[in-house]
Structures are given as C-alpha cells and as structure tokens.
Motif scaffolding. Structure first.
Motif, PDB file in Angstrom:
ATOM      1  N   LEU A 627      -1.341   5.225  11.124  1.00 17.63           N
ATOM      2  CA  LEU A 627      -1.781   6.048   9.867  1.00 17.63           C
ATOM      3  C   LEU A 627      -1.375   5.081   8.618  1.00 17.63           C
ATOM      4  CD1 LEU A 627      -0.623   9.458   8.577  1.00 17.63           C
ATOM      5  CD2 LEU A 627       0.147   7.003   7.050  1.00 17.63           C
ATOM      6  N   TRP A 628      -0.357   4.500   8.853  1.00 19.79           N
ATOM      7  CA  TRP A 628       0.055   2.943   7.294  1.00 19.79           C
ATOM      8  C   TRP A 628      -0.852   1.798   8.044  1.00 19.79           C
ATOM      9  CZ3 TRP A 628       2.664   4.848   3.765  1.00 19.79           C
ATOM     10  CH2 TRP A 628       3.577   5.637   4.311  1.00 19.79           C
ATOM     11  N   GLY A 629      -1.187   1.581   9.278  1.00 20.44           N
ATOM     12  CA  GLY A 629      -2.412   0.353   9.209  1.00 20.44           C
ATOM     13  C   GLY A 629      -3.279   1.018   8.477  1.00 20.44           C
ATOM     14  N   SER A 630      -4.469   2.631   8.112  1.00 21.25           N
ATOM     15  CA  SER A 630      -5.031   2.759   7.643  1.00 21.25           C
ATOM     16  C   SER A 630      -5.270   2.432   6.305  1.00 21.25           C
ATOM     17  CB  SER A 630      -5.631   3.763   8.058  1.00 21.25           C
ATOM     18  OG  SER A 630      -6.250   3.878   9.173  1.00 21.25           O
ATOM     19  N   LEU A 631      -4.300   3.203   5.611  1.00 24.85           N
ATOM     20  CA  LEU A 631      -4.134   2.511   4.284  1.00 24.85           C
ATOM     21  C   LEU A 631      -3.433   1.439   3.713  1.00 24.85           C
ATOM     22  CD1 LEU A 631      -2.741   4.533   1.855  1.00 24.85           C
ATOM     23  CD2 LEU A 631      -0.619   4.296   2.370  1.00 24.85           C
ATOM     24  N   LEU A 632      -3.128   0.493   4.884  1.00 30.04           N
ATOM     25  CA  LEU A 632      -2.532  -0.975   4.463  1.00 30.04           C
ATOM     26  C   LEU A 632      -4.631  -1.908   4.565  1.00 30.04           C
ATOM     27  CD1 LEU A 632      -0.697  -3.840   3.637  1.00 30.04           C
ATOM     28  CD2 LEU A 632      -0.933  -4.157   6.341  1.00 30.04           C
ATOM     29  N   ALA A 633      -5.054  -1.464   5.587  1.00 31.81           N
ATOM     30  CA  ALA A 633      -6.269  -2.412   5.569  1.00 31.81           C
ATOM     31  C   ALA A 633      -7.483  -1.629   4.377  1.00 31.81           C
ATOM     32  CB  ALA A 633      -6.888  -1.290   6.380  1.00 31.81           C
ATOM     33  N   ALA A 634      -7.247  -0.395   3.675  1.00 31.61           N
ATOM     34  CA  ALA A 634      -7.853   0.011   2.878  1.00 31.61           C
ATOM     35  C   ALA A 634      -7.476  -0.372   1.474  1.00 31.61           C
ATOM     36  CB  ALA A 634      -7.452   1.234   2.257  1.00 31.61           C
ATOM     37  N   CYS A 635      -5.656  -1.309   1.139  1.00 32.49           N
ATOM     38  CA  CYS A 635      -5.037  -1.771  -0.001  1.00 32.49           C
ATOM     39  C   CYS A 635      -5.868  -3.158   0.094  1.00 32.49           C
ATOM     40  CB  CYS A 635      -3.856  -1.583   0.416  1.00 32.49           C
ATOM     41  SG  CYS A 635      -2.571   0.426   0.169  1.00 32.49           S
ATOM     42  N   ARG A 636      -5.483  -4.232   1.372  1.00 30.94           N
ATOM     43  CA  ARG A 636      -6.060  -5.301   1.417  1.00 30.94           C
ATOM     44  C   ARG A 636      -7.656  -5.076   0.850  1.00 30.94           C
ATOM     45  NH1 ARG A 636      -7.374  -9.109   5.814  1.00 30.94           N
ATOM     46  NH2 ARG A 636      -8.432 -11.099   4.436  1.00 30.94           N
ATOM     47  N   VAL A 637      -8.343  -4.590   1.475  1.00 27.31           N
ATOM     48  CA  VAL A 637     -10.152  -4.347   0.667  1.00 27.31           C
ATOM     49  C   VAL A 637     -10.701  -3.864  -0.650  1.00 27.31           C
ATOM     50  CG1 VAL A 637     -12.561  -2.806   0.766  1.00 27.31           C
ATOM     51  CG2 VAL A 637     -10.606  -3.479   2.871  1.00 27.31           C
ATOM     52  N   HIS A 638      -9.299  -2.924  -1.242  1.00 23.17           N
ATOM     53  CA  HIS A 638      -9.326  -2.693  -3.025  1.00 23.17           C
ATOM     54  C   HIS A 638      -8.042  -3.691  -3.310  1.00 23.17           C
ATOM     55  CE1 HIS A 638     -12.613   0.671  -1.928  1.00 23.17           C
ATOM     56  NE2 HIS A 638     -11.403   0.329  -1.120  1.00 23.17           N
ATOM     57  N   LYS A 639      -7.902  -4.484  -2.678  1.00 22.90           N
ATOM     58  CA  LYS A 639      -6.470  -5.079  -3.662  1.00 22.90           C
ATOM     59  C   LYS A 639      -5.364  -4.649  -4.330  1.00 22.90           C
ATOM     60  CE  LYS A 639     -10.361  -9.366  -3.885  1.00 22.90           C
ATOM     61  NZ  LYS A 639      -9.781  -9.666  -2.670  1.00 22.90           N
TER      62      LYS A 639
END
Length: 748
Positions: A627-639
């Motif tokens: 779950l936290w990995g999904s959020l982290l990946a999304a945060c990177r994509v959307h800066k």
C-alpha cells in the motif's frame, strides 16, 4: 466319589493361567505392554499359550526384538509358537525375517504356508507368493489358495485372482468372499454384482461386502437396497450402513437406523456418536455418550475429539480427566486440540506425561512446535524420536520452510533415507513460499531424475514457479508433460495453468485452458480475472466478472483484488470506487490491505493523491508495504515530494532492507535537486543492505532460465554489453536524430 485333589488343583491352576493369558492379551490391545509384561512375569506355571500371548503383545506393539528374545527363550515350542512369531514379523512388514524363520521351522501346517503367502502378497511380491503356493504339500487345503486370491484381488489383478479361483480343487465360502472382497474394495461394483449373483452360497460376510462396496462408491441407494435384502443382518451389517449414512452427512437416516437396531454393541454406539461429531452436533453426541451402557477408549476419545473440533478445550480436558484409563489416542486428541488453538505449552505438558508414545503422538507435537515457529524445540524433539517415519521428516521440512530457513529444510531433505512424493512437494512448496523459484524448478527436475512421479500438487507448484519467473517456454513444456501424465483434468492443475499463462502474458492460452474446464470453480474465475487485470484487459475482466455473477458464483476477496487491479491498470478510478463500495455493501466483504493498496494505486495513477492519502488514514486495517509502495510510486510520478516523504518513512519502517524503496525516494530527491538527501539515502541504503542477500533477477533465453546477481563478476559480459548498446544506439539515432555515440563505447 470326590475328584482327586490333585486333578482339581490342576484344573483351578489351568483356569488361572487361562485368565492371566486373557489379561495379557487385553493389556496388549490397550497398548499397556509393561503391565502385560509384569503379569507375564508373575505367572508361575507358564504354558505355550502364555508365551504366545506375550509374543503377540510385543509384536503388535512394535517391539519385535522383545518378541524374538522371548521366542528364543522358549525351551519347547509348538507349531502355534512358530506361527505366532511369523505373524508378528508379518504385522511389522518384516518379510525377510519371517521367511528365514519359515525356512527353519521343524514342521508346518496350512496356517504357516498361508501366513507366508500373505506375507509376500502384502509386500507386493506376488510372484514369490505364487511360487510358494505351488510348493504347498496339501493342495486340498483352501487356506493357501484363499490367501493367494486375496493377494491378487487386493492389488487389482483380477484376471490372476480369477485364474487361481478356477484352479482350486476345492472351493469354500471364504474363496468366494476373497474374490468378492477384491472387487468391492477396488470399487469394481459391476463385476462384484455379477460375481455375487453367481455365488451358490452366501453368508453375512458376502452381503456386508456388497453393502460396504456400495457405501465406499458413494452409491447409498444401492447399499440400502442390499441392506434391506440381507436375510439376517448382523452387527457389522447395521454399523456398515450406519457409517455410510453418517459419512455422507445423512444424520437423520443414521439415527433412525441406530434406533431400529435390535442389539446395539459398543461399535454401533461409537459409530453414531462419531456421526454426530462429524456433523458438529456435539450436544447430541454427548447426550448419546451419557446413555451408553458401556464405554470403551474409542467412545471417550471420540467425545474429546468432538469438543476439540468445536473449540471447547476445557470441556475436552474435563472428559479426558474423567477417563478411567487414558490411552495414547485420547491423550493425542487432547494434545492436538491444544496445538490447534495455539496452546503449545499445555500440549507439551500432556506430551511429557505420556508413558508410551506412538508415531502420531510424536508427529503431532513436532508439528505443533513447527506451526508456532519454534523450530529449535521441534528439532530437539525430532532428534529424540526413536523411530522417525516420513511424516516426521516432512513436517520438519515444512516447518523450516515456514520460517524461511530453506537451507535447514534442504539439509533435512538430504538426510532422509527414503523420500516420498510428499517430501519432494514439501521442499518445492518451501522454495516457492520463499520466492526461490529457480530452486523450485531445479527440485522438480531432480525429482524426475530420482524416478519419482509428480502429482497434482507438484505440477501446480512448478507452474506457479514458472508464473513468477515469467518462464513461458518452461511452463508450456510442463503443460505438455501434464497432458501425458494424466493430470490435465485435475482442477487444481488447470487453475495453476491459467495463472501461469496469464502471468507470462499469454492471455489467449489462459482463456483456452479456462474454456476446456468442464466445471469451473471460484479459483478458476479469479485466475482468469487476475490474468486479464495483469495484462491490462480491463473490459475482458469486467465481462468475466459479469459472466461469473450470472452463473451464480459468489465472488470473494480475491475476485475484487483482481477487479480493482484491472481498474487500476486501465485508469478507471470511478469504476474502481464503485466496485469497492459494491464489495462492502452487496457482498459484505471486509476490505483487506490488498484492496486498499489497489485503490491507492488506482487513485494515484490518475493524480488523486490527497484522496488516496485520506483513504489510507481512514482505513481500519493495518497498512502493508504494498500500500505505501503504491502511494510512494504515485507521488514520484506526480512529483508530490511532501506525501512521498510520508509514504517513504512508513515503507522503510516495514522494509528496511528493500533497496528499491531507497532508490525511488532517492530519485524523487534527485529530480527535486536535493543532492544532500540523495547522498544520505545512498549511505543509509548501503548500511541497511550490509550482510543481506544481493539483488537477483532472471530472464528466459532459448528455453533456459538465466539468473543475474548484483556484484557477480562471473556475469559481466563486456562484449555482449557493447553489442547491445550498439543495437540500442542504432534505434536511438533513428528515433532521436543522434548522430554519433562512439564516445560512449570508448569509455567501456
């Protein structure tokens, strides 16, 4: 005239010895060998029957060496003594020792010959048994012929059994029943019916064999028809039919039959109580138990098992404490119940109080320690176990696999004298559970080289390894092997094939396997839906979901993980949220961390990060790394560095040694120009990774799986890298108008 005092004394003495002999046998049946031995030692005037009774007790309780020593001490042996010792060897599958004793017998009777023939047939050495039959001096004696017929029939060699039957100079009812038993016990009820009709004479055994055969073939209506035709049903007839109803959950019919019984013995009472226990009607079982005129150890143990099955351990212990004689089975039942409920220390106390321990008892306690992850205590007990069977070794392999110690699991496996299919499956499953997919496939190959045939579990695990390696060619070869082996119709294997093809990106092949299944189950649908989701086929996943519902198949939590994943890959945020709501409200499924992870990934992909973070904060279950990995990946994509920092901190708490988490966060800082943070994370990553296993990846090339480990100098292929870079540079020049990349290659 009054009888002579000496004669009366000898009669009384004979009666006393007879009673003592019966007591020895009774104690032996209860497993109380030491008490039987004490009674034997106290008999002053021992006869042949006394010695033979004690030899039987030793042999039937696995103490063959003690039986042999007692046999050797006998100053005079009759033929029954010799036969008793051979029967003891037979009981313990010691064919060679039985054969040696048979060879030196001073005289033999028909029972001696029949014993040895039975000895060979049980061992599967049917040709030797047939050779022995030819040597039997009295061809008119039916016992040896009947033993040979039974041996062939039990092994399913009906043509040979029928041939021996026809060759018999004299046939008795046992001959007919021996062949009939072969048919019924092997489920050949058509042949059994034909043979039964041809029988000139029948007895209760004949009728009971037919009833039991139909019961075992799940044909209760035919069993009942035969039961009603029995001229004079005996206790076995009633109990066989009673157990048939009970085994198939027809408790009402079982009870009606029980109430109709003209004479109820302890076996019938136990059968009815066991039926209620099996149906979890423990109150009815206890009520019947209290009404029993006489209770044996089976009665008490059945009630203890019943309480254990419904989780009433205190009541189980209460019944156990009331038992007049606590046998091994009762103690093991209580111990198993305590283990199942996580009360391992209490189970250990019961185990320590056991005077005599059988293999089931040892294995139950070892399994209890293994299930609790207490492998040190499990191994100590395993070492102390006097005679280890395959279950003991396999339990240890599975135990070490469960706690991630596959090196220890492999050591136990290598130490085994003889490995069975369960041993190989335990090892392969262990590798699979610990993500050692290559090792799982290597073990599958080694298993074949050792001459062991894989079963459905082996194939399913190997296919799962192929799926995780995306090794489609190896998986396809496995599919062909499965077709030849005859396991292609096994639903467990077919579902594994669907998952394998789907994870390897071969969706059409997965669909074809699904279509070929005559009766799909929920796992089949889930495998197909997950396959569509994984490969981005969202519309097909929705079609499968609708089709599944139309066939009245109720989805579970895994179905919705697949559907949410499909929405995530296709960017269908609103549909995903609707599905999540549908799961909770329409199907009453409590969301797992995996569902929230899919939801976070779904919202993150479409840039709805704040909404995703609100879901994480408001959810009832504990967040996992996914779950936290999904959020982290999304945060990177959307800066979104702010939310990314929060996700990264939580992720590093859960997975402090996972390098990819550090790299993702490091890249986020690099993109934001925070080079000090980048350096700090790299240093932290090196510290956390120290002493850990190196990173590993793999690829399937020309039907071979090649694995690559970080920092492995053996895998550096400079020339190959140059060739690959040349190829890539050519593509880049075409696409990006880059004129020359020679300077790049000069560096290498």
């Amino acid at each position: 005239m009054k009888p002579h005092l000496g004669i009366r004394s000898r009669v009384e003495q004979g009666k006393n010895v007879f009673n003592q002999n019966q007591k020895i046998i009774h104690l032996g049946k209860q497993g109380n060998v030491e008490e039987a031995k004490r009674v034997f030692s106290n008999i002053l005037h021992k006869n042949h029957a006394t010695y033979n009774s004690m030899i039987t007790v030793f042999a039937k309780n696995g103490r063959v060496s003690d039986a042999q020593q007692l046999f050797d001490k006998m100053s005079h042996r009759n033929i029954i003594s010799w036969n008793t010792m051979i029967a003891g060897y037979l009981h313990n599958n010691m064919v060679e020792q039985a054969n040696k004793l048979f060879d030196v017998m001073p005289e033999r009777d028909s029972f001696s010959w029949a014993l040895m023939i039975t000895c060979y047939t049980r061992k599967g050495e049917l040709e030797k048994a047939r050779e022995l039959l030819e040597l039997v001096p009295d061809k008119m004696d039916t016992a040896c012929w009947n033993a040979m017929i039974a041996g062939y029939a039990k092994k399913g060699r009906f043509n040979d059994a029928e041939k021996v039957f026809e060759e018999m100079p004299v046939k008795d009812l046992v001959s007919y029943n021996s062949l009939l038993a072969g048919y019924t016990q092997n489920g050949k009820m058509g042949l059994a019916m034909q043979f039964f009709e041809r029988m000139d004479e029948r007895n209760g055994v004949s009728w009971n064999l037919m009833v039991a055969g139909f019961v075992n073939s799940c044909d209760l209506s035919s069993a009942w028809q035969f039961f009603e035709k029995i001229p004079d049903p005996n206790a076995v007839s009633w109990v066989t039919m009673l157990c048939g109803f009970a085994r198939h959950g027809r408790i009402v019919e079982a009870r009606k039959l029980f109430d109709r019984m003209p004479c109820k013995n302890v076996v019938s009472w136990n059968a009815m109580i066991a039926a209620y226990v099996q149906d979890l009607q423990i109150d009815e079982a206890v009520k019947l138990f209290k009404e029993m005129p006489y209770k044996d150890c089976v009665s008490w143990t059945t009630i203890i098992n019943g309480y254990v099955r419904v989780g009433k351990l205190d009541e189980a212990r209460g019944v156990y404490n009331q038992m007049p004689y606590k046998d091994v089975a009762a103690k093991t039942a209580l111990m198993s119940g305590l283990i199942q409920n996580g009360r391992v220390d209490e189970a250990s106390q019961v185990f320590s109080q056991l005077g005599k321990r059988d293999a089931i008892c040892w294995n139950s306690m070892i399994a209890g320690y293994c299930q609790s992850g207490r492998m040190g205590e499990a191994f100590n007990l395993f070492r102390q176990m006097p005679i280890k069977n395959a279950v003991s070794w396999n339990t240890m392999i599975s135990g070490y696999a469960q706690v991630g110690q596959m090196d220890r699991a492999a050591e136990i496996f290598e130490s085994m004298g003889e490995r069975n299919i369960v041993s190989w499956n335990s090892l392969i499953t262990g590798f699979l559970q610990n993500s050692l997919y290559l090792d799982a496939l290597k073990s599958f190959v080694l298993m074949g080289q050792e001459g062991k045939k894989p079963d459905q579990s082996t194939f399913a695990c190997s296919l799962c390894a192929c799926a995780n390696l995306a090794a489609s060619q190896v998986g396809k070869q496995l599919h062909e092997f499965i077709l030849k082996s005859g396991y292609i119709n096994d639903l467990f294997v077919r579902n594994a094939l669907i998952a394998m093809y789907a994870k390897c990106g071969r969706v059409k092949s997965a669909e074809q396997v699904f279509k070929d299944i005559d009766c799909v189950d929920l796992i089949s649908w889930n495998s197909l839906i997950s396959g569509y989701a994984l490969n981005g086929y969202a519309s097909e996943a929705f079609w499968a979901f609708e089709q599944m519902l139309s066939e009245r198949m109720v989805p579970d939590e895994f179905t919705f993980i697949g559907m949410l994943s499909a929405c995530s890959h296709a960017g269908l945020a609103n549909q995903g949220l609707d599905l999540f709501k549908c799961m909770i409200e329409d199907f009453a499924i409590e969301p797992l961390a995996e569902h929230y992870s899919c939801l976070v990934d779904l919202l993150g992909r479409v840039g709805r990060l704040e909404e995703a973070f609100d879901i994480v904060r408001g959810m009832k279950v504990k967040a996992n790394a996914g779950l936290w990995g999904s959020l982290l990946a999304a945060c990177r994509v959307h800066k979104n560095t702010e939310l990314g920092e929060i996700a990264a901190v939580r992720l590093l708490e859960l997975e402090p040694h996972n390098a990819s988490n550090y790299i993702t966060l490091s890249n986020m800082h690099a993109e934001a120009g925070r080079w000090e943070e980048v350096e700090r994370l790299r240093v932290l990553m090196r510290e956390r990774r120290a002493g850990k296993l190196p990173g590993c990846s793999w690829i399937e090339v020309q039907n071979q799986i090649q694995n690559f480990v970080s920092d492995d100098p053996g895998k550096l292929r400079t020339e190959n890298i140059k060739i690959m870079l040349n190829t890539l540079s050519a593509h880049m020049r075409v696409k990006c108008n880059i004129s020359d990349m020679k300077s790049v290659f000069d560096i290498l």
